[in-house]
Write a protein that holds these residues in place. Structure first.
Motif, PDB file in Angstrom:
ATOM      1  N   THR A 130      13.230  75.524 -13.514  1.00 22.40           N
ATOM      2  CA  THR A 130      12.060  75.970 -12.753  1.00 22.40           C
ATOM      3  C   THR A 130      11.070  74.854 -12.434  1.00 22.40           C
ATOM      4  O   THR A 130      10.082  75.084 -11.749  1.00 22.40           O
ATOM      5  N   ASN A 144       8.661  81.549  -8.429  1.00 15.63           N
ATOM      6  CA  ASN A 144       8.957  82.099  -9.762  1.00 15.63           C
ATOM      7  C   ASN A 144       8.054  83.285 -10.082  1.00 15.63           C
ATOM      8  O   ASN A 144       8.488  84.276 -10.682  1.00 15.63           O
ATOM      9  N   SER A 173       7.838  76.208  -5.694  1.00 11.48           N
ATOM     10  CA  SER A 173       8.672  76.716  -6.781  1.00 11.48           C
ATOM     11  C   SER A 173       7.875  77.588  -7.730  1.00 11.48           C
ATOM     12  O   SER A 173       8.339  78.649  -8.176  1.00 11.48           O
TER      13      SER A 173
END
Length: 485
Positions: free
Chosen positions: A142, A127, A123
């Motif tokens: 997030t 991002n 993740s």
């Protein structure tokens, strides 16, 4: 009832339910590399460099040697009993049902927790990739709750979605799984080679001095964390976890007696070479003390130090691909372990049901895929990655001890591959595993003991009386009568 009732090699093979056999040596090697090369390079090299200094390359080599000895033992078992279940099935063969259940329970923790942990790292890189295009997800989505200091986060949306996508690929068939993995691993290796070729010219040998600032094992003032080569090896051992999942593919492998040992050992050897080269270059480009400035993204930090910002995007892409293959192999191995345990009556039949079209354990794959996605989405599990290490090291010890026992009790059994220098090889595997376990902190032991205790409750409350070897209700069913969706 006998807690240590065993299965024979013939019984294990006879009860196996042939899934679709399409995996060959190349596919197995790619499967192993896909599991090994990922988090170790793109995440753990930061903490490892701070723990061992430039000697991190020796730490990786130590962890690899440990896995190498264990891998030889896995290869022999895989050639004896080419069935799903990996260390679980091998323990059933060597030591009996209770030990097999404990190892299977242990492996479930290993695979699920690693996949969920890696989804958090995935993740973060995703991002960063979006930010390169000027796109931003809401910060609340997030990361898992409380993961980012000083920032309010509730849910790791990218990690949740990628685990579900991988679960879907695994559930629709082994052909789709192996093709997806093979392509991603090849892309990942090309990107790593590009990084090596581009950054090796920036190595300053002065950054390697002192090469081992903390020695083999030491404590620093005002710190409870051990430093040195061995503690760093205990950390980066996480990088090598997954090669054992290759042996879980036995029932989907063409000529498993020969191809499984080759796949296991080749994937270990290739991955180790890349790890050693990468860590030498990274600590040669940037002094190890500076890794504290980019501990979560060490490769990106090294690239920025060279000024080659154009390479950062490519490496971020490689990190995403690398961690995707790690999660794919872990979730694959987990579904096959549960499939094998269900077939033996130790888990509910639900986990052993094979889809009539896809010929995969469809429901079990989705069950654990959803659990792993939720864990990665909501739970701050970064502090628990050492649980994966202690669980895997325990499985390695059992498998290595199993080779000693089987050579003694069944010396004439057919072995398509024989581990060399027995008893030296399995004894070395056990010793190396114990050394690495000693490098873990006491909180890890406590958490592992709790999980172990829960497993014993499950075994005595459910699995023991329903085991097919117990002659209970599950005994009437055979693997050939496995239910279809």
């Amino acid at each position: 009832m006998d807690l240590f009732r065993k299965k024979s090699v013939d019984q294990l093979v006879a009860e196996s339910t042939p899934l679709k056999r399409t995996m060959r040596t190349f596919d197995l090697t790619m499967l192993g590399i896909g599991a090994i090369i990922g988090t170790g390079i793109f995440v753990l090299t930061g903490k490892g460099a701070l723990t061992a200094g430039p000697a991190l390359s020796v730490s990786f080599l130590l962890a690899a040697v440990c896995c190498g000895f264990a891998g030889l033992c896995y290869a022999e078992f895989a050639s004896m009993a080419p069935v799903s279940g990996s260390a679980y099935s091998y323990s059933y063969l060597a030591f009996g049902e209770l030990i097999a259940f404990i190892i299977g329970w242990d492996l479930i923790l290993e695979y699920a927790l690693q996949a969920a942990t890696v989804s958090a790292g995935w993740s973060g890189y995703f991002n960063k990739l979006l930010e390169g295009f000027g796109l931003h997800l809401p910060v609340e989505l997030t990361a898992a709750y409380g993961t980012t200091p000083g920032v309010t986060t509730y849910f790791n949306l990218p990690g949740f979605v990628i685990v579900l996508l991988i679960t879907w690929v695994l559930s629709i068939g082994i052909n789709q799984t192996k093709r997806t993995n093979d392509i991603m691993v090849m892309i990942k290796l090309v990107i790593i080679v590009l990084f090596i070729v581009c950054t090796v010219w920036y190595v300053n040998p002065a950054n390697w001095k002192p090469f081992s600032p903390y020695g083999i094992y030491t404590f620093q003032p005002n710190s409870t964390q051990p430093y040195g080569i061995v503690p760093a090896a205990s950390i980066v051992f996480f990088s090598f976890i997954g090669f054992d999942a290759v042996s879980s593919s036995a029932e989907e492998t063409v000529n498993p007696n020969k191809t499984l040992p080759k796949g296991i050992l080749l994937s270990l050897a290739i991955s180790t070479v890349f790890y050693v080269i990468m860590t030498l270059i990274m600590t040669g480009v940037v002094p190890y003390q500076q890794f504290a400035n980019f501990i979560d993204a060490p490769v990106a930090g090294v690239i920025l130090a060279t000024g080659m910002n154009w390479l950062a995007f490519i490496v971020n892409l490689g990190a995403l691909i690398g961690m995707t293959t790690v999660m794919l192999v872990q979730l694959y191995g987990q579904s096959r372990i549960c499939y094998a345990m269900s077939r033996d009556g130790l888990f509910p039949k639900f986990f052993g049901e094979v889809h009539s079209k896809y010929r995969t354990p469809f429901k079990g794959t989705w069950f654990f895929g959803l659990l792993t996605a939720v864990a990665g989405g909501f739970i701050n599990i970064n502090i628990l990655f050492e649980l994966v290490n202690i669980g895997t090291l325990s499985a390695f010890i059992i498998v290595s001890a199993g080779i000693l026992w089987m050579r003694h009790t069944q010396p004439d059994a057919h072995r398509g591959f024989r581990a060399p220098l027995v008893p030296f090889t399995p004894i070395c595997a056990i010793v190396f595993c114990l050394v690495l376990i000693a490098g873990l902190n006491w909180e890890t032991w406590v958490r592992f003991a709790i999980w172990f205790g829960i497993g014993l409750v499950v075994y005595f409350a459910y699995s023991r009386k329903r085991s097919k070897l117990n002659g209970g209700e599950a005994a009437a069913e055979t693997a050939a009568q496995t239910a279809t969706v």
